[in-house]
Write an enzyme that holds these catalytic residues in place. Structure first.
Site, short mmCIF file in Angstrom:
data_model
loop_
_atom_site.label_atom_id
_atom_site.label_comp_id
_atom_site.label_asym_id
_atom_site.label_seq_id
_atom_site.Cartn_x
_atom_site.Cartn_y
_atom_site.Cartn_z
CG ASP A 120 -39.41 56.66 -10.83
OD1 ASP A 120 -39.60 56.28 -11.89
OD2 ASP A 120 -38.72 56.12 -9.89
CG ASP A 153 -37.78 55.17 -5.39
OD1 ASP A 153 -38.01 54.31 -6.15
OD2 ASP A 153 -36.95 54.62 -4.50
CD GLU A 201 -38.99 56.94 -16.31
OE1 GLU A 201 -38.34 56.12 -16.65
OE2 GLU A 201 -38.75 57.78 -15.20
#
Length: 202
Positions: free
Chosen positions: A39, A173, A99
């Site tokens: 992430d 996170d 992502e």
């Protein structure tokens, strides 16, 4: 680089688990055994390592790579890239997923700063000669919950269920990175050697 210990795991049979939704990109490439989900972020980059087992995906470790806010942009990007290189060297994942970044008209600066960190991440992964896939937030939500418009709470519950955890995974996170890793775990039929299968890089 901060590391977090995975919460206790509650054993669950395969029959108790909902079936994941495939993304549709099929290939004969064998599934990997250790997946790294990322992430990306300039302040904090979350990561999560998920191992394939005979019964279910298992969270091996999760953590956060932080940059120093008082340093200049180049130094902060370097810190993110260097932190990820250490993770890659220690755990040697066979597959990496990240992502995708999208720009928002309301806050374009955030996406720009995230893109800097993302560039350092892509460099580190490429340097380690590991295939990487890009997933949009909508793809991740759809695979884990069945809908691309799922709430953050629904995604967190899906992560908890799929990994057999006794509580919601924290910090956010690490939870978000776990969602990315799970998305790739269930899409293992994607051929990592074909860049055209990836979402377009922005």
């Amino acid at each position: 680089m901060e590391q977090s210990t995975p919460p206790s795991v509650t054993p669950t049979s395969q029959q108790d688990r909902p079936m994941a939704i495939a993304l549709g990109n099929t290939t004969t490439a064998p599934p990997s055994q250790l997946y790294l989900g990322i992430d990306p972020g300039l302040n904090k980059t979350g990561y999560a390592l998920i191992r394939r087992t005979a019964s279910r995906p298992r969270l091996v470790e999760g953590g956060v790579i932080r940059s120093t806010r008082t340093k200049n942009l180049a130094e902060r990007v370097f810190e993110i890239g260097q932190g990820l290189r250490e993770v890659l060297a220690e755990f040697k994942p066979e597959a990496v997923a990240i992502e995708q970044v999208f720009s928002s008209p309301r806050n374009p600066k955030s996406a720009l700063l995230m893109s800097h960190a993302r560039g350092a991440i892509l460099y580190a992964v490429c340097e380690a000669s590991i295939g990487i896939m890009h997933y949009t937030p909508r793809q991740i939500k759809k695979l884990l919950t069945g809908t691309g418009t799922a709430s953050k709470e629904q995604v967190q519950e899906a992560i908890q269920r799929e990994l057999g955890l006794k509580k919601i995974l924290e910090p956010n996170d690490v939870a978000d990175a776990s969602a990315v890793a799970l998305c790739h775990y269930y899409s293992a039929r994607v051929d990592l050697s074909r860049d055209e299968q990836c979402c377009p890089v922005l």
